[in-house]
Design an enzyme around this catalytic site. Structure first.
Site, PDB file in Angstrom:
ATOM      1  N   LYS A 284     -28.386   5.619  -2.533  1.00  0.00           N
ATOM      2  CA  LYS A 284     -27.318   4.880  -3.222  1.00  0.00           C
ATOM      3  C   LYS A 284     -26.293   5.854  -3.816  1.00  0.00           C
ATOM      4  CE  LYS A 284     -30.107   2.893  -6.224  1.00  0.00           C
ATOM      5  NZ  LYS A 284     -31.468   3.238  -5.834  1.00  0.00           N
ATOM      6  N   ARG A 361     -30.399  -4.281 -11.893  1.00  0.00           N
ATOM      7  CA  ARG A 361     -31.728  -4.048 -11.339  1.00  0.00           C
ATOM      8  C   ARG A 361     -32.688  -5.178 -11.673  1.00  0.00           C
ATOM      9  NH1 ARG A 361     -31.614   1.858 -11.165  1.00  0.00           N
ATOM     10  NH2 ARG A 361     -33.480   2.647 -10.175  1.00  0.00           N
ATOM     11  N   ARG A 395     -35.931  15.620  -3.029  1.00  0.00           N
ATOM     12  CA  ARG A 395     -34.632  15.639  -3.734  1.00  0.00           C
ATOM     13  C   ARG A 395     -34.566  16.805  -4.715  1.00  0.00           C
ATOM     14  NH1 ARG A 395     -32.614  10.027  -5.706  1.00  0.00           N
ATOM     15  NH2 ARG A 395     -34.644   9.885  -6.709  1.00  0.00           N
ATOM     16  N   ARG A 439     -36.093  16.202 -10.359  1.00  0.00           N
ATOM     17  CA  ARG A 439     -36.161  15.176 -11.409  1.00  0.00           C
ATOM     18  C   ARG A 439     -37.613  14.967 -11.825  1.00  0.00           C
ATOM     19  NH1 ARG A 439     -32.695   9.979  -9.530  1.00  0.00           N
ATOM     20  NH2 ARG A 439     -34.525   8.944 -10.392  1.00  0.00           N
ATOM     21  N   ARG A 450     -42.084   3.442  -9.023  1.00  0.00           N
ATOM     22  CA  ARG A 450     -40.682   2.980  -8.987  1.00  0.00           C
ATOM     23  C   ARG A 450     -40.459   2.041  -7.811  1.00  0.00           C
ATOM     24  NH1 ARG A 450     -38.327   8.664  -9.072  1.00  0.00           N
ATOM     25  NH2 ARG A 450     -36.463   7.748  -8.180  1.00  0.00           N
TER      26      ARG A 450
HETATM   27  N1  LIG Z   1     -30.211  -0.921 -14.352  1.00  0.00           N
HETATM   28  C1  LIG Z   1     -31.288  -0.324 -14.881  1.00  0.00           C
HETATM   29  N2  LIG Z   1     -32.185  -1.039 -15.575  1.00  0.00           N
HETATM   30  C2  LIG Z   1     -33.256  -0.472 -16.123  1.00  0.00           C
HETATM   31  N3  LIG Z   1     -33.547   0.816 -16.006  1.00  0.00           N
HETATM   32  C3  LIG Z   1     -32.703   1.592 -15.313  1.00  0.00           C
HETATM   33  C4  LIG Z   1     -31.534   1.055 -14.713  1.00  0.00           C
HETATM   34  N4  LIG Z   1     -30.871   2.055 -14.092  1.00  0.00           N
HETATM   35  C5  LIG Z   1     -31.601   3.150 -14.291  1.00  0.00           C
HETATM   36  N5  LIG Z   1     -32.708   2.881 -15.023  1.00  0.00           N
HETATM   37  C6  LIG Z   1     -33.737   3.839 -15.462  1.00  0.00           C
HETATM   38  O1  LIG Z   1     -33.374   5.124 -15.009  1.00  0.00           O
HETATM   39  C7  LIG Z   1     -34.333   5.620 -14.066  1.00  0.00           C
HETATM   40  C8  LIG Z   1     -33.622   6.416 -12.996  1.00  0.00           C
HETATM   41  O2  LIG Z   1     -32.706   5.591 -12.337  1.00  0.00           O
HETATM   42  P1  LIG Z   1     -32.127   5.981 -10.899  1.00  0.00           P
HETATM   43  O3  LIG Z   1     -31.642   7.385 -10.934  1.00  0.00           O
HETATM   44  O4  LIG Z   1     -31.162   4.932 -10.512  1.00  0.00           O
HETATM   45  O5  LIG Z   1     -33.453   5.931 -10.063  1.00  0.00           O
HETATM   46  P2  LIG Z   1     -33.871   5.512  -8.613  1.00  0.00           P
HETATM   47  O6  LIG Z   1     -33.839   6.763  -7.834  1.00  0.00           O
HETATM   48  O7  LIG Z   1     -35.262   5.026  -8.875  1.00  0.00           O
HETATM   49  O8  LIG Z   1     -32.973   4.453  -8.056  1.00  0.00           O
HETATM   50  C9  LIG Z   1     -35.026   4.375 -13.569  1.00  0.00           C
HETATM   51  O9  LIG Z   1     -36.335   4.653 -13.077  1.00  0.00           O
HETATM   52  C10 LIG Z   1     -35.076   3.533 -14.822  1.00  0.00           C
HETATM   53  O10 LIG Z   1     -36.052   3.979 -15.709  1.00  0.00           O
END
Ligand SMILES: Nc1ncnc2c1ncn2[C@@H]1O[C@H](COP(=O)(O)OP(=O)(O)O)[C@@H](O)[C@H]1O
Length: 504
Positions: A284, A361, A395, A439, A450
């Protein structure tokens, strides 16, 4: 009237006034009424038992009240009144009220018990608690203030919305007590705690039965406050006449092959407001950031906002670290606050439009977003499940410039009719190579969690947008070299890219 009679009258008046002043007479009257009602009730019971006749008082209730009691909200209202009367030790009134309402003595206790069981409110009171009705009123008034803020009368400032975030940490959760204000009926207490992250407005939600006169009655107060901040931004955007420029021209539906949703630029309108959905590791961030460069709109990744906050010395840092490192979702109100803050900062810099990555989300987040702005398009990136884990584990991020790289070489053999896939590593330039970090949530255990949470909580968001005709499903055919041109094609942007590079 002779003198004696006059004196007696005067004395009676004096006694009555004195008693009234001391409140004694009112009490005696109430006691008397209560005794009369009790006597009739007692008689009723005898008649009912002996002769099988309908009780005298039952059925005496007027039509209007009877209709109200026929509805769950009406019964709950009556139960709350009874609870207040008991709390205030107005026992005589209670004795009159119940039979007059044609209700059994302890009906209200079982009504409250049933309500608390179904909706997750813990209605247990301690010695200092006020009556529930007062909590309801306070909750309502708070909500009313918020609604006024939302309605455009009063802007809720960022400071206010953030201070609500702080106070959230010290406030008792609704589920442990209703003290602090029972929210308007219909908003489940469970959503205040762990279920808040479930994102489903169906969860324990009984809007049909306990309806209220506001649309957003299923939202916790903090979320409403945060979304109000988001909405304020949106109102500003509207005031600046920044309306949509890219939107699906047809019915907006697309098939699973990622076939193009025809998009039509509308000149003099606002920039795109897109959303990127997809499992962790799907890419994404990569594609949203490329498109943001191409279209000149900010790429806003809520994951980045969360990481910024957890790396800061802010009050939320340690709480966020724990949540993220377990692969859990951060609460809706925190996310919406972070997002509002980011949008507000961008707006101050003259940004318009956005590509959201990682938001919404949960269904609740999607509902809030849908309520405050018009999203033009939602791109759902899809990749074979086995590639996702490998991509997350491979990553790497440059600790200096923040560049995203991937050291994994993914080679999935095609079998059982499924196509194979090769994704070459995306290696960093030499000046970043020694500064790569991973990360903390990109470990196998956390990535699996996740992915599980994505399927449980975010998958329904895909359907949410599908139903609204906004979803573009895009199966990534491989790494960036194969996928990027195909994505541009699906978005009708291939010419746009050519024109942009020619203009540069
Ligand atoms: N819209 C959201 N609602 C709730 N938690 C979020 C949201 N966006 C990000 N997070 C938190 O930030 C973390 C990292 O997000 P992100 O970098 O988008 O991870 P991913 O690679 O899992 O898509 C998520 O695992 C969650 O804990």
């Amino acid at each position: 009237m002779d003198d004696y009679a006059r004196e007696m009258m005067d004395l009676k008046t004096l006694v009555t006034r004195t008693l009234e002043k001391k409140g004694v007479l009112a009490k005696i009257r109430a006691e008397l009424r209560a005794s009369v009602f009790e006597a009739i009730e007692e008689e009723d019971r005898v008649v009912e038992n002996d002769e099988g006749l309908p009780p005298a008082l039952l059925g005496s209730c007027n039509e209007r009240a009877k209709q109200l009691h026929a509805s769950p909200s009406g019964r709950l209202l009556t139960a709350l009144i009874c609870e207040y009367l008991e709390w205030a030790q107005l026992n005589h009134t209670l004795k009159v009220y119940l039979p007059e309402c044609n209700l059994q003595k302890d009906f209200w206790k079982s009504e409250l018990k049933e309500f608390s069981g179904k909706n997750g409110y813990d209605l247990n009171r301690n010695g200092d608690s006020g009556p529930l009705l007062l909590d309801v009123l306070e909750g309502f008034l708070k909500f009313e203030n918020l609604s006024q803020g939302r309605g455009g009368g009063r802007r809720i400032s960022e400071a206010e919305s953030l201070s609500s975030l702080d106070s959230r940490n010290v406030r008792r959760p609704f589920s442990s007590s209703v003290a602090g204000g029972l929210p308007p009926l219909g908003r489940p207490a469970s959503s205040q705690t762990s279920d808040r992250r479930a994102g489903s407005s169906m969860n324990g939600y009984r809007k049909d039965e306990y309806s209220w006169r506001y649309d957003s009655d299923e939202l916790p107060e903090d979320v409403i406050r945060a979304s109000a901040a988001l909405e304020n931004l949106q109102l500003d955007r509207k005031a600046h006449n920044l309306t949509t420029s890219w939107r699906p021209a047809g019915d907006g539906m697309s098939d699973d092959d990622g076939r193009a949703l025809p998009l039509s630029p509308e000149p003099n309108d606002r920039n795109v407001q897109w959303v990127f959905l997809g499992c962790p590791g799907v890419g994404k961030g990569t594609y949203a950031s490329r498109l943001s460069n191409l279209l000149g709109v900010p790429h806003i990744a809520t994951g980045d906002l969360v990481r910024e906050e957890l790396n800061s010395s802010g009050p939320l840092a340690s709480q966020l670290k724990e949540i993220v490192n377990q692969g859990q979702l951060v609460s809706d109100e925190i996310i919406i606050n972070l997002l509002s803050k980011r949008l507000e900062a961008g707006e101050a810099k003259g940004e318009s439009g956005f590509i959201l990555d990682g938001f919404p989300r949960t269904i609740r987040q999607a509902e809030i977003l849908e309520g405050v702005t018009d999203i033009d398009l939602v791109v759902n990136l899809k990749l074979q499940e086995e590639a996702l884990l490998a991509k997350c584990l491979g990553r790497r991020i440059c600790s200096e410039c923040g560049g995203n790289y991937n050291v994994a070489s993914i080679d999935i053999k095609g079998e059982n009719g499924k196509p194979g896939m090769y994704m070459a590593p995306l290696l960093p330039p030499p000046h970043c190579a020694s500064k790569l970090i991973q990360r903390s949530d990109d470990t196998e255990v956390v990535v699996k969690e996740r992915l599980r949470i994505y399927n449980e909580m975010s998958r329904p968001v895909e359907e949410f947008y599908h139903q609204r005709g906004k979803l573009l499903e895009f199966n990534l055919p491989g790494g960036i070299p194969e996928s990027w041109p195909k994505l541009l094609e699906a978005l009708n942007l291939e010419d746009y890219e050519v024109k942009q590079s020619a203009a540069a």
